[in-house]
Enzyme design. Sequence first.
Site, PDB file in Angstrom:
ATOM      1  N   LYS A 276       0.826  -1.214   0.000  1.00  0.00           N
ATOM      2  CA  LYS A 276       0.000   0.000   0.000  1.00  0.00           C
ATOM      3  C   LYS A 276       0.861   1.264   0.000  1.00  0.00           C
ATOM      4  O   LYS A 276       0.627   2.184  -0.766  1.00  0.00           O
ATOM      5  CB  LYS A 276      -0.930   0.045   1.235  1.00  0.00           C
ATOM      6  CG  LYS A 276      -1.900  -1.120   1.327  1.00  0.00           C
ATOM      7  CD  LYS A 276      -2.898  -0.926   2.467  1.00  0.00           C
ATOM      8  CE  LYS A 276      -2.258  -0.882   3.836  1.00  0.00           C
ATOM      9  NZ  LYS A 276      -1.770  -2.189   4.313  1.00  0.00           N
TER      10      LYS A 276
ATOM     11  N   ARG B 120      -9.644   0.893   9.291  1.00  0.00           N
ATOM     12  CA  ARG B 120      -9.133  -0.436   9.585  1.00  0.00           C
ATOM     13  C   ARG B 120     -10.081  -1.241  10.469  1.00  0.00           C
ATOM     14  O   ARG B 120      -9.786  -2.394  10.787  1.00  0.00           O
ATOM     15  CB  ARG B 120      -7.830  -0.258  10.346  1.00  0.00           C
ATOM     16  CG  ARG B 120      -6.597  -0.921   9.744  1.00  0.00           C
ATOM     17  CD  ARG B 120      -5.426  -0.504  10.620  1.00  0.00           C
ATOM     18  NE  ARG B 120      -4.223  -1.196  10.376  1.00  0.00           N
ATOM     19  CZ  ARG B 120      -3.206  -0.723   9.637  1.00  0.00           C
ATOM     20  NH1 ARG B 120      -3.312   0.424   9.017  1.00  0.00           N
ATOM     21  NH2 ARG B 120      -2.110  -1.410   9.533  1.00  0.00           N
TER      22      ARG B 120
ATOM     23  N   ARG C 258      11.437  -6.293   4.488  1.00  0.00           N
ATOM     24  CA  ARG C 258      11.181  -4.882   4.253  1.00  0.00           C
ATOM     25  C   ARG C 258      12.173  -3.999   5.008  1.00  0.00           C
ATOM     26  O   ARG C 258      12.461  -4.220   6.181  1.00  0.00           O
ATOM     27  CB  ARG C 258       9.748  -4.558   4.697  1.00  0.00           C
ATOM     28  CG  ARG C 258       9.412  -3.078   4.619  1.00  0.00           C
ATOM     29  CD  ARG C 258       7.948  -2.851   4.598  1.00  0.00           C
ATOM     30  NE  ARG C 258       7.327  -2.964   5.902  1.00  0.00           N
ATOM     31  CZ  ARG C 258       6.035  -2.775   6.109  1.00  0.00           C
ATOM     32  NH1 ARG C 258       5.227  -2.519   5.090  1.00  0.00           N
ATOM     33  NH2 ARG C 258       5.525  -2.875   7.313  1.00  0.00           N
TER      34      ARG C 258
ATOM     35  N   ARG D 248      11.536  -1.813  10.570  1.00  0.00           N
ATOM     36  CA  ARG D 248      10.552  -1.335  11.544  1.00  0.00           C
ATOM     37  C   ARG D 248      10.481  -2.253  12.761  1.00  0.00           C
ATOM     38  O   ARG D 248      10.630  -3.455  12.636  1.00  0.00           O
ATOM     39  CB  ARG D 248       9.178  -1.257  10.871  1.00  0.00           C
ATOM     40  CG  ARG D 248       8.897   0.120  10.293  1.00  0.00           C
ATOM     41  CD  ARG D 248       7.704   0.130   9.401  1.00  0.00           C
ATOM     42  NE  ARG D 248       6.518  -0.521   9.973  1.00  0.00           N
ATOM     43  CZ  ARG D 248       5.355  -0.556   9.380  1.00  0.00           C
ATOM     44  NH1 ARG D 248       5.196   0.027   8.206  1.00  0.00           N
ATOM     45  NH2 ARG D 248       4.328  -1.158   9.942  1.00  0.00           N
TER      46      ARG D 248
ATOM     47  N   ARG E 142      -0.045  -9.120  13.523  1.00  0.00           N
ATOM     48  CA  ARG E 142      -0.673  -8.102  12.666  1.00  0.00           C
ATOM     49  C   ARG E 142      -1.552  -8.751  11.609  1.00  0.00           C
ATOM     50  O   ARG E 142      -2.626  -8.245  11.266  1.00  0.00           O
ATOM     51  CB  ARG E 142       0.404  -7.237  12.009  1.00  0.00           C
ATOM     52  CG  ARG E 142       0.961  -6.185  12.977  1.00  0.00           C
ATOM     53  CD  ARG E 142       2.325  -5.708  12.576  1.00  0.00           C
ATOM     54  NE  ARG E 142       2.356  -5.055  11.292  1.00  0.00           N
ATOM     55  CZ  ARG E 142       3.442  -5.019  10.504  1.00  0.00           C
ATOM     56  NH1 ARG E 142       4.555  -5.598  10.889  1.00  0.00           N
ATOM     57  NH2 ARG E 142       3.395  -4.402   9.355  1.00  0.00           N
TER      58      ARG E 142
HETATM   59  P1  ADP Z   1       1.093  -2.118   8.172  1.00  0.00           P
HETATM   60  O1  ADP Z   1      -0.044  -1.867   7.222  1.00  0.00           O
HETATM   61  O2  ADP Z   1       2.344  -2.537   7.484  1.00  0.00           O
HETATM   62  O3  ADP Z   1       0.747  -2.998   9.342  1.00  0.00           O
HETATM   63  P2  ADP Z   1       0.999   0.686   9.011  1.00  0.00           P
HETATM   64  O4  ADP Z   1       2.236   1.472   8.820  1.00  0.00           O
HETATM   65  O5  ADP Z   1      -0.179   1.003   8.177  1.00  0.00           O
HETATM   66  O6  ADP Z   1       1.491  -0.798   8.867  1.00  0.00           O
HETATM   67  O7  ADP Z   1       0.539   0.749  10.553  1.00  0.00           O
HETATM   68  C1  ADP Z   1       1.416   0.437  11.600  1.00  0.00           C
HETATM   69  C2  ADP Z   1       0.675   0.316  12.920  1.00  0.00           C
HETATM   70  O8  ADP Z   1       0.024   1.561  13.234  1.00  0.00           O
HETATM   71  C3  ADP Z   1      -0.451  -0.710  12.968  1.00  0.00           C
HETATM   72  O9  ADP Z   1       0.019  -2.018  13.253  1.00  0.00           O
HETATM   73  C4  ADP Z   1      -1.319  -0.148  14.104  1.00  0.00           C
HETATM   74  O10 ADP Z   1      -0.751  -0.396  15.368  1.00  0.00           O
HETATM   75  C5  ADP Z   1      -1.237   1.352  13.867  1.00  0.00           C
HETATM   76  N1  ADP Z   1      -2.321   1.853  12.982  1.00  0.00           N
HETATM   77  C6  ADP Z   1      -2.169   2.408  11.751  1.00  0.00           C
HETATM   78  N2  ADP Z   1      -3.369   2.747  11.220  1.00  0.00           N
HETATM   79  C7  ADP Z   1      -4.302   2.379  12.129  1.00  0.00           C
HETATM   80  C8  ADP Z   1      -5.730   2.445  12.189  1.00  0.00           C
HETATM   81  N3  ADP Z   1      -6.454   2.972  11.185  1.00  0.00           N
HETATM   82  N4  ADP Z   1      -6.360   1.951  13.292  1.00  0.00           N
HETATM   83  C9  ADP Z   1      -5.670   1.436  14.308  1.00  0.00           C
HETATM   84  N5  ADP Z   1      -4.322   1.345  14.336  1.00  0.00           N
HETATM   85  C10 ADP Z   1      -3.635   1.800  13.261  1.00  0.00           C
END
Ligand code: ADP
Length: 222
Positions: free
Chosen positions: A13, A88, A127, A160, A171
Amino acid sequence: MRIVLFGSPGVGKGTQAKILCSKFNIPHISTGDILRSAVKEQTPLGVKAQKAMNNGELVSDDIMIGIIKDTLEQDKCKKGFILDGFPRTHVQAHVFDDMLAGMNIHDIHVITLQANEKEIITRLSNRRACAKCKNIFTLPEIEGLKKCPVCGAENSFYQRDDDTEEVIKHRLEIFREATKPVLKHYEAKKKVIYIDALGSVEEVTKRILIALKEKDPEQVSI
Ligand code: ADP
Ligand code: ZN
């Protein structure tokens, strides 16, 4: 152009969002990036979000909704946006719908990137990101490189904190249980575009543009 990029962690994404936002000249709103920079600065938001993020849990809906509301109200989002990482959960999706309706916005595209779980785990474990330009790379692409091929920063690659095997598994579980069901909500509204996320970055971008052009011929050139 208003796009929600949807899909599992590691599906690409962030990479596609960066390309699309420069093509359409609209801001890339990555909730993950917003949270990570808050954690780095140790702002009150960062302090609250840090533990959940490191454990691969979701940050609370209230916090996330507050962030998105503040962001979408900014002038830079008036002409469009690419949301990466939001909504999400069901609660986030419903509140987001209300927010859009309140702004009289009806033309969103939910682009869903799809890949199998084996590929996802490989991508996440391999990554790396550049601390300076935030671009994302996958090993062995940058193996042995001392400088970032995009911005030239030296020794700027890092992994990360949440890209370790155990946290990745968690996750993915949360994605299956809490996030994937949100698609049903948008399917019912006929907003979803499915894209095969396997293949090169360029191939995936092309698939997205072709699909968007079908929906919105006037706004998309390939
Ligand atoms: P990825 O999609 O690779 O898991 P992101 O960079 O999008 O990683 O998000 C990293 C972390 O940030 C998530 O695992 C969560 O803890 C938090 N996070 C991001 N967006 C949201 C959301 N919309 N709702 C809840 N937690 C979120
Ligand atoms: Zn860089």
